[in-house]
Scaffold this active site. Structure first.
Site, PDB file in Angstrom:
ATOM      1  N   CYS A  72      44.128  38.208  40.890  1.00  0.00           N
ATOM      2  CA  CYS A  72      44.386  37.530  42.153  1.00  0.00           C
ATOM      3  C   CYS A  72      43.225  37.809  43.107  1.00  0.00           C
ATOM      4  CB  CYS A  72      45.702  38.062  42.730  1.00  0.00           C
ATOM      5  SG  CYS A  72      45.938  37.764  44.478  1.00  0.00           S
ATOM      6  N   GLU A  73      42.670  36.754  43.652  1.00  0.00           N
ATOM      7  CA  GLU A  73      41.516  36.924  44.543  1.00  0.00           C
ATOM      8  C   GLU A  73      41.893  37.536  45.886  1.00  0.00           C
ATOM      9  OE1 GLU A  73      40.931  32.564  46.630  1.00  0.00           O
ATOM     10  OE2 GLU A  73      40.125  32.844  44.632  1.00  0.00           O
ATOM     11  N   HIS A  74      43.167  37.588  46.193  1.00  0.00           N
ATOM     12  CA  HIS A  74      43.598  38.146  47.475  1.00  0.00           C
ATOM     13  C   HIS A  74      43.808  39.653  47.434  1.00  0.00           C
ATOM     14  CE1 HIS A  74      45.318  33.890  47.974  1.00  0.00           C
ATOM     15  NE2 HIS A  74      44.140  33.954  48.563  1.00  0.00           N
ATOM     16  N   HIS A  75      44.251  40.188  46.286  1.00  0.00           N
ATOM     17  CA  HIS A  75      44.567  41.612  46.202  1.00  0.00           C
ATOM     18  C   HIS A  75      43.869  42.331  45.056  1.00  0.00           C
ATOM     19  CE1 HIS A  75      48.101  39.601  48.082  1.00  0.00           C
ATOM     20  NE2 HIS A  75      47.894  40.567  48.971  1.00  0.00           N
ATOM     21  N   GLN A 113      46.267  30.920  41.135  1.00  0.00           N
ATOM     22  CA  GLN A 113      46.807  30.103  40.057  1.00  0.00           C
ATOM     23  C   GLN A 113      46.734  28.616  40.363  1.00  0.00           C
ATOM     24  OE1 GLN A 113      50.486  31.628  38.448  1.00  0.00           O
ATOM     25  NE2 GLN A 113      51.115  29.604  37.762  1.00  0.00           N
ATOM     26  N   HIS A 141      52.872  37.693  38.814  1.00  0.00           N
ATOM     27  CA  HIS A 141      51.808  38.203  39.684  1.00  0.00           C
ATOM     28  C   HIS A 141      52.120  39.621  40.133  1.00  0.00           C
ATOM     29  CE1 HIS A 141      49.619  34.321  40.461  1.00  0.00           C
ATOM     30  NE2 HIS A 141      50.686  33.924  39.802  1.00  0.00           N
ATOM     31  N   CYS A 143      50.694  41.249  42.374  1.00  0.00           N
ATOM     32  CA  CYS A 143      50.643  41.386  43.823  1.00  0.00           C
ATOM     33  C   CYS A 143      52.023  41.107  44.438  1.00  0.00           C
ATOM     34  CB  CYS A 143      49.587  40.464  44.429  1.00  0.00           C
ATOM     35  SG  CYS A 143      49.789  38.722  44.067  1.00  0.00           S
TER      36      CYS A 143
END
Length: 181
Positions: A72-75, A113, A141, A143
């Protein structure tokens, strides 16, 4: 340099980087991160490797349950699941393993995703010239499971329908029917 970055991250937790269990962890973590993001260093032409073959078939090709692992590019936490790909050939077919390799090339990047499913579909369409491409991804996920709302049983499903899969309900329905166990 990446090794030093992981060393700083570990030290920032308050851990002693010199304790026996952590001495080689920055290198192992750096190597792991490089492996998990190897999609940035892959080239579509090399992945396909001329594995496009002439075919008169105009029938649906489905590759189901392709495992995928992404971050995940956020976490920077993993999401893990499976991808289903279908296409309607238009004069040529793609080597079977190449479908999975395309999935991996995009999955092994920092991702969400929602974008991953579209990247795969558009690439299969561009490479094959198919009259339609459908991609569905189902993933868990970390996250969402390990932090935040901590929901262990949630699964995210995304789809991309291109060409005749978007325009023809019967084609889409056939694909969805073929995914059922």
């Amino acid at each position: 340099m990446t090794i030093d970055c992981f060393k700083k991250i570990i030290e920032s937790t308050g851990e002693d980087i010199s304790r026996p269990g952590l001495i080689d962890t920055p290198k192992r973590a750096s190597d792991s991160f490089s492996f998990l993001t190897r999609g940035y260093h892959q080239n579509l032409e090399e992945i396909i490797n001329n594995a496009l073959f002439p075919s008169e078939s105009r029938e649906m090709v489905v590759v189901k349950d392709i495992e995928l692992y992404s971050l995940c590019e956020h976490h920077l936490l993993p999401f893990i699941g499976k991808c289903h790909v279908a296409y309607i050939p238009n004069g040529r077919v793609l080597g079977l393993s190449k479908v999975a390799r395309v999935v991996d090339m995009f999955a092994r990047r920092l991702q969400i995703q929602e974008n991953l499913v579209t990247q795969i579909a558009k690439t299969i369409e561009d490479v094959t010239g198919a009259s339609g491409v459908a991609v569905i991804i189902e993933a868990k996920h970390m996250c969402m499971m390990m932090r935040g709302v901590e929901k262990q049983n949630s699964i995210m499903k995304t789809s991309a329908m291109l060409g005749c899969f978007r325009d023809q309900q019967a084609t889409r329905n056939e694909f969805l029917f073929l995914l059922k166990d």
